[in-house]
Design a protein around this motif. Structure first.
Motif, mmCIF file in Angstrom:
data_model
loop_
_atom_site.group_PDB
_atom_site.id
_atom_site.type_symbol
_atom_site.label_atom_id
_atom_site.label_comp_id
_atom_site.label_asym_id
_atom_site.label_seq_id
_atom_site.Cartn_x
_atom_site.Cartn_y
_atom_site.Cartn_z
ATOM 1 N N LEU A 119 0.777 -1.269 0.070
ATOM 2 C CA LEU A 119 0.022 -0.137 0.076
ATOM 3 C C LEU A 119 0.896 1.399 -0.057
ATOM 4 O O LEU A 119 1.521 1.406 0.945
ATOM 5 N N ARG A 120 0.897 1.949 -1.062
ATOM 6 C CA ARG A 120 1.837 2.977 -1.332
ATOM 7 C C ARG A 120 1.201 4.207 -1.400
ATOM 8 O O ARG A 120 0.250 4.510 -2.073
ATOM 9 N N LEU A 121 1.703 5.190 -0.524
ATOM 10 C CA LEU A 121 1.063 6.711 -0.571
ATOM 11 C C LEU A 121 2.236 7.400 -1.319
ATOM 12 O O LEU A 121 3.323 6.974 -1.612
ATOM 13 N N LEU A 122 2.030 8.777 -1.792
ATOM 14 C CA LEU A 122 2.721 9.559 -2.501
ATOM 15 C C LEU A 122 3.369 10.448 -1.963
ATOM 16 O O LEU A 122 2.607 11.391 -1.247
ATOM 17 N N LEU A 123 4.640 10.559 -2.029
ATOM 18 C CA LEU A 123 5.347 11.703 -1.338
ATOM 19 C C LEU A 123 5.710 12.664 -2.388
ATOM 20 O O LEU A 123 6.128 12.455 -3.080
ATOM 21 N N ILE A 124 5.246 14.067 -2.027
ATOM 22 C CA ILE A 124 5.487 15.089 -2.970
ATOM 23 C C ILE A 124 5.865 16.407 -2.309
ATOM 24 O O ILE A 124 5.972 16.501 -1.079
ATOM 25 N N LYS A 125 5.990 17.376 -3.133
ATOM 26 C CA LYS A 125 6.465 18.894 -2.726
ATOM 27 C C LYS A 125 4.914 19.410 -2.206
ATOM 28 O O LYS A 125 3.912 19.110 -3.066
ATOM 29 N N GLU A 126 5.042 20.080 -1.282
ATOM 30 C CA GLU A 126 3.565 20.810 -1.036
ATOM 31 C C GLU A 126 2.963 21.523 -1.926
ATOM 32 O O GLU A 126 1.898 21.499 -2.130
ATOM 33 N N SER A 127 3.722 22.321 -2.371
ATOM 34 C CA SER A 127 3.334 22.931 -3.937
ATOM 35 C C SER A 127 2.798 22.286 -5.077
ATOM 36 O O SER A 127 2.072 22.876 -5.679
ATOM 37 N N SER A 128 3.089 21.069 -4.839
ATOM 38 C CA SER A 128 2.501 20.281 -6.184
ATOM 39 C C SER A 128 1.126 19.678 -5.733
ATOM 40 O O SER A 128 0.359 18.963 -6.646
ATOM 41 N N GLN A 129 0.543 19.634 -4.692
ATOM 42 C CA GLN A 129 -0.824 19.065 -4.421
ATOM 43 C C GLN A 129 -1.823 19.669 -5.386
ATOM 44 O O GLN A 129 -2.540 19.024 -5.707
ATOM 45 N N PRO A 130 -1.843 21.086 -5.869
ATOM 46 C CA PRO A 130 -3.021 21.513 -6.612
ATOM 47 C C PRO A 130 -2.784 20.882 -7.976
ATOM 48 O O PRO A 130 -3.857 20.671 -8.721
#
Length: 278
Positions: free
Chosen positions: A87-98
């Motif tokens: 079960l994998r979640l995605l680690l991203i930069k906060e600015s990429s959420q939009p």
């Protein structure tokens, strides 16, 4: 003396489980100490660890199973992590959420977003075989730096890994966060592996795991390490994208984990990978 090579903090649950299995079988097999192999060296990759196991320089590894590994080593075929590594979640930069908020399905995620992954890890080929664009790297910590610098859009991490990693790296990479809409899932159980000829150790660990399962200690340890993270993930609100694991077609059991969200179809042999209804 039982030597292992996986010293990173994300392996602490498996070590705790191993120590409990050894403790409950001490009366039958004697006391065994567990120690890290070459504690002052840099990270030993998963692939290198399996070479060390083959060479008998270490005695145990806790890794995802595959047909090749089960042919080359002695597996203890009891899933250790209740399917959570898959079960994998995605680690991203906060600015990429939009940008992720505008993604509607698996097809768009494949086409519009670039992932980062370690080529030494077993599941790298899962993403490639499922058509995801992946930028390869060979060192674990390098991937966090690459994500922070915008080299790719997301870094797929197990639910059992992602929040401890964020805590561990928050001072170095303060802009990273867990993406809030998507998750991946594929069948990739983790087993203990020992050398092909070390049957006594394999039998001892299997007996120990069965005893702590029967006593409830296995479930208690799992909940202590991961219960809060499962709740925190809010899986019933996520779009879970099922990925095909080529190894799963070669006889790896598919077992529905207790934490699977009720309104999301669980993948079976008849399930076509791709978008799942929410």
């Amino acid at each position: 003396m039982l030597l292992y090579s996986q010293k990173e903090f994300r392996y602490q649950y498996y070590l705790a489980l191993l120590r409990q299995a050894l403790d409950v079988t001490e009366g039958d097999y004697g006391k065994t100490d567990v120690q890290i192999y070459q504690p002052h060296t840099t990270e030993i990759t998963e692939a290198r660890g399996m070479v060390l196991l083959q060479q008998r320089r270490i005695h145990i590894a806790f890794v995802p199973t595959s047909r090749e590994r089960e042919e080359s080593f002695r597996a203890v075929p009891i899933p250790l992590d209740q399917g959570l590594l898959g079960l994998r979640l995605l680690l991203i930069k906060e600015s990429s959420q939009p940008r992720f908020d505008r993604i509607q399905n698996a097809k768009e995620l494949r086409e519009k977003m670039l992932g980062g992954f370690n080529t030494n890890w077993f599941d790298y080929d899962i993403y490639k075989s499922n058509g995801f664009r992946v930028l390869p790297a060979t060192k674990y910590e390098t991937l966090f730096k690459m994500l922070e610098s915008g080299r790719f859009d997301y870094f797929s991490r197990g639910l059992i890994e992602v929040w401890p990693e964020l805590d561990n790296f928050k001072n170095q990479y303060p802009d990273l966060r867990v993406e809030n809409r998507f998750a991946f899932y594929y069948n990739i159980p983790v087993y203990f592996f020992v050398h092909k000829d070390n049957e006594q150790l394999a039998q001892r660990i299997e007996e120990g795991l069965k005893r702590i399962q029967a006593s409830g200690a296995f479930s208690k340890l799992f909940q202590a390490y991961y219960g809060e993270d499962i709740a925190r993930a809010q899986l019933d609100k996520r779009h879970i994208i099922i990925l095909d694991n080529p190894q799963a077609r070669q006889g790896i059991p598919v077992i529905k984990p207790f934490w699977w969200p009720a309104k999301t179809a669980f993948p079976t042999d008849a399930t076509i990978p791709g978008d799942q209804p929410q």
